[in-house]
Write an enzyme that holds these catalytic residues in place. Structure first.
Site, PDB file in Angstrom:
ATOM      1  N   ARG A 108       0.879  -1.177   0.000  1.00 19.11           N
ATOM      2  CA  ARG A 108       0.000   0.000   0.000  1.00 19.11           C
ATOM      3  C   ARG A 108       0.907   1.216   0.000  1.00 19.11           C
ATOM      4  O   ARG A 108       1.735   1.380   0.900  1.00 19.11           O
ATOM      5  CB  ARG A 108      -0.907  -0.002   1.236  1.00 19.11           C
ATOM      6  CG  ARG A 108      -1.571   1.339   1.477  1.00 19.11           C
ATOM      7  CD  ARG A 108      -2.640   1.301   2.514  1.00 19.11           C
ATOM      8  NE  ARG A 108      -3.832   0.649   1.989  1.00 19.11           N
ATOM      9  CZ  ARG A 108      -5.038   0.742   2.543  1.00 19.11           C
ATOM     10  NH1 ARG A 108      -5.214   1.448   3.641  1.00 19.11           N
ATOM     11  NH2 ARG A 108      -6.072   0.120   2.004  1.00 19.11           N
ATOM     12  N   HIS A 135      -7.670   1.044  -6.242  1.00 18.22           N
ATOM     13  CA  HIS A 135      -7.841   0.168  -5.069  1.00 18.22           C
ATOM     14  C   HIS A 135      -8.566  -1.107  -5.521  1.00 18.22           C
ATOM     15  O   HIS A 135      -9.705  -1.361  -5.123  1.00 18.22           O
ATOM     16  CB  HIS A 135      -8.634   0.921  -3.989  1.00 18.22           C
ATOM     17  CG  HIS A 135      -8.546   0.317  -2.628  1.00 18.22           C
ATOM     18  ND1 HIS A 135      -7.808  -0.816  -2.341  1.00 18.22           N
ATOM     19  CD2 HIS A 135      -9.126   0.686  -1.442  1.00 18.22           C
ATOM     20  CE1 HIS A 135      -7.939  -1.103  -1.053  1.00 18.22           C
ATOM     21  NE2 HIS A 135      -8.719  -0.207  -0.497  1.00 18.22           N
ATOM     22  N   GLN A 138     -10.285  -3.631  -2.991  1.00 20.81           N
ATOM     23  CA  GLN A 138     -11.555  -3.143  -2.444  1.00 20.81           C
ATOM     24  C   GLN A 138     -12.708  -3.465  -3.394  1.00 20.81           C
ATOM     25  O   GLN A 138     -13.781  -3.906  -2.962  1.00 20.81           O
ATOM     26  CB  GLN A 138     -11.479  -1.625  -2.228  1.00 20.81           C
ATOM     27  CG  GLN A 138     -12.775  -1.033  -1.699  1.00 20.81           C
ATOM     28  CD  GLN A 138     -13.100  -1.553  -0.313  1.00 20.81           C
ATOM     29  OE1 GLN A 138     -12.267  -1.520   0.563  1.00 20.81           O
ATOM     30  NE2 GLN A 138     -14.319  -2.050  -0.109  1.00 20.81           N
ATOM     31  N   ASP A 228     -17.224   7.595  -0.729  1.00 19.19           N
ATOM     32  CA  ASP A 228     -15.979   7.395   0.015  1.00 19.19           C
ATOM     33  C   ASP A 228     -15.630   8.738   0.657  1.00 19.19           C
ATOM     34  O   ASP A 228     -16.232   9.776   0.324  1.00 19.19           O
ATOM     35  CB  ASP A 228     -14.865   6.936  -0.956  1.00 19.19           C
ATOM     36  CG  ASP A 228     -13.561   6.560  -0.254  1.00 19.19           C
ATOM     37  OD1 ASP A 228     -13.550   6.401   0.980  1.00 19.19           O
ATOM     38  OD2 ASP A 228     -12.533   6.434  -0.961  1.00 19.19           O
ATOM     39  N   CYS A 267     -16.247   1.875   1.246  1.00 22.77           N
ATOM     40  CA  CYS A 267     -15.085   1.030   1.538  1.00 22.77           C
ATOM     41  C   CYS A 267     -14.630   1.131   2.978  1.00 22.77           C
ATOM     42  O   CYS A 267     -13.965   0.217   3.483  1.00 22.77           O
ATOM     43  CB  CYS A 267     -13.938   1.383   0.597  1.00 22.77           C
ATOM     44  SG  CYS A 267     -13.304   3.064   0.808  1.00 22.77           S
ATOM     45  N   ARG A 295     -13.722  -8.312   2.022  1.00 20.54           N
ATOM     46  CA  ARG A 295     -12.303  -8.087   1.704  1.00 20.54           C
ATOM     47  C   ARG A 295     -11.525  -9.390   1.907  1.00 20.54           C
ATOM     48  O   ARG A 295     -10.684  -9.760   1.095  1.00 20.54           O
ATOM     49  CB  ARG A 295     -11.712  -6.984   2.609  1.00 20.54           C
ATOM     50  CG  ARG A 295     -12.253  -5.593   2.371  1.00 20.54           C
ATOM     51  CD  ARG A 295     -11.841  -5.033   1.016  1.00 20.54           C
ATOM     52  NE  ARG A 295     -10.408  -5.046   0.831  1.00 20.54           N
ATOM     53  CZ  ARG A 295      -9.565  -4.086   1.228  1.00 20.54           C
ATOM     54  NH1 ARG A 295     -10.045  -3.011   1.817  1.00 20.54           N
ATOM     55  NH2 ARG A 295      -8.269  -4.177   0.994  1.00 20.54           N
TER      56      ARG A 295
END
Ligand code: CP
Ligand code: NVA
Length: 311
Positions: A108, A135, A138, A228, A267, A295
């Site tokens: 990440r 991402h 996700q 988000d 998310c 996830r």
């Protein structure tokens, strides 16, 4: 050829479908088990995943760790700042060294080019655990959640509200690969990455992504409403941005314009009262806890695909 998972398009639609089916199958097969128990076939016994974090994480960190445990493997979790990477060792050399110790690497970070460089120099698979650009892990969880609730993603209509960020980029990519509509309402100056949009438009036969400034237009008849945080990791807190985003807050009035069975996804982490109200995120149409759980299940399938255990 090793299989990296830097973006959804790396895998392509058939592999994404196979991963989602595998995720569902494994999730169902272990229903009711304690979370630390390995799957019956423990397909990654003898495998270790290294995880590098240059940004904070709760879900990605824990779900990848538990994913490896459930597949029979192990993990090493590192904060980039405590590695030699944090004091100037190159990404390329880090990739070469880690490839001698572990079977796969998840990272990440901020600049997407860093993930690409890591993958270019690693001899083991590299997984994108979030960059400023995308991402993909996700969105695998989001897709799994929609499949569970709606039976399929193909033919659904997704509405995005707010910042044109990394999560939206992967949703746009997914829509163009898997055949669902994405309508994104973002304020001026906060549109999604034009390169991602152009690639999706080139790919999507009948469903190019729709970009609008009008939240109502985006959510009209939507099967899935997604938002988000307005300020992503690494971005400065900016009052001007928050002001521009305010009309894009997902509240009950906006959800009422979605399809009657429309789901709400986020998310997480959420900034309650900013991009979404408590009434929506805690309401009957919110699927956020399944989404967070997924996830784990989705990433197990990603790991198996990367390590050549799936098709
Ligand atoms: N959704 C997500 O990636 O969460 P974390 O930042 O907690 O990993
Ligand atoms: N867009 C957010 C997602 C966090 C999981 C960020 O990049 O901070």
């Amino acid at each position: 050829m090793k299989k990296d998972f830097l973006d959804l398009a790396d895998a392509g639609a058939p592999a994404l479908r196979a991963m989602l089916a595998e995720a569902r199958r494994r999730k169902q097969a272990r229903a009711g088990w304690t979370k630390g128990r390995a799957d019956a076939d423990a397909p990654l016994v003898g495998h270790t995943l290294a995880m590098i974090f240059e940004k904070n994480s709760t879900r990605t960190r824990v779900s990848f760790d538990m994913a490896m445990r459930q597949l029979g493997g192990t993990t090493i979790v590192m904060d980039a700042g405590s590695m030699q990477l944090g004091r100037g060792e190159s990404i390329a050399d880090t990739a070469r060294v880690l490839s001698r110790y572990v079977d796969a690497i998840m990272i990440r970070t901020d600049d997407h080019a860093k993930v690409e460089e890591l993958a270019a120099h690693a001899t083991v698979p590299v997984i994108n655990g979030l960059t400023d650009r995308s991402h993909p892990c996700q969105i695998m969880a989001d897709l799994l959640t929609v499949i569970e609730r709606k039976g399929a993603v193909e033919g659904t209509r997704w509405a995005w509200l707010g910042d044109g960020n990394n999560v939206l980029a992967s949703i746009i990519e997914a829509g163009s690969l898997l055949g669902f509509e994405v309508a994104a309402a973002c304020p001026e100056g906060y549109d999604p990455d034009p390169a991602i949009v152009a690639a999706a438009r080139a790919r999507a036969g009948n469903h190019p992504p729709l970009l609008t400034r009008d939240p109502g237009e985006a959510v009209r008849g939507a099967d899935v409403v997604v938002t988000d945080t307005w300020i992503s990791m690494g971005q400065a807190h900016a009052e001007a941005k928050l002001a521009a985003m305010t009309p894009y807050r997902v509240d009950e009035a906006l959800m009422a314009r979605a399809d009657a069975g429309g789901l709400f996804l986020h998310c997480l982490p959420a900034h309650r009262g900013e991009e979404v109200t408590d009434a929506v995120i805690d309401g009957p149409r919110s699927a956020i806890w399944d989404e967070a759980e997924n996830r784990l299940h989705a990433q197990k399938a990603v790991l198996l695909w990367c390590l050549g255990k799936l098709g």
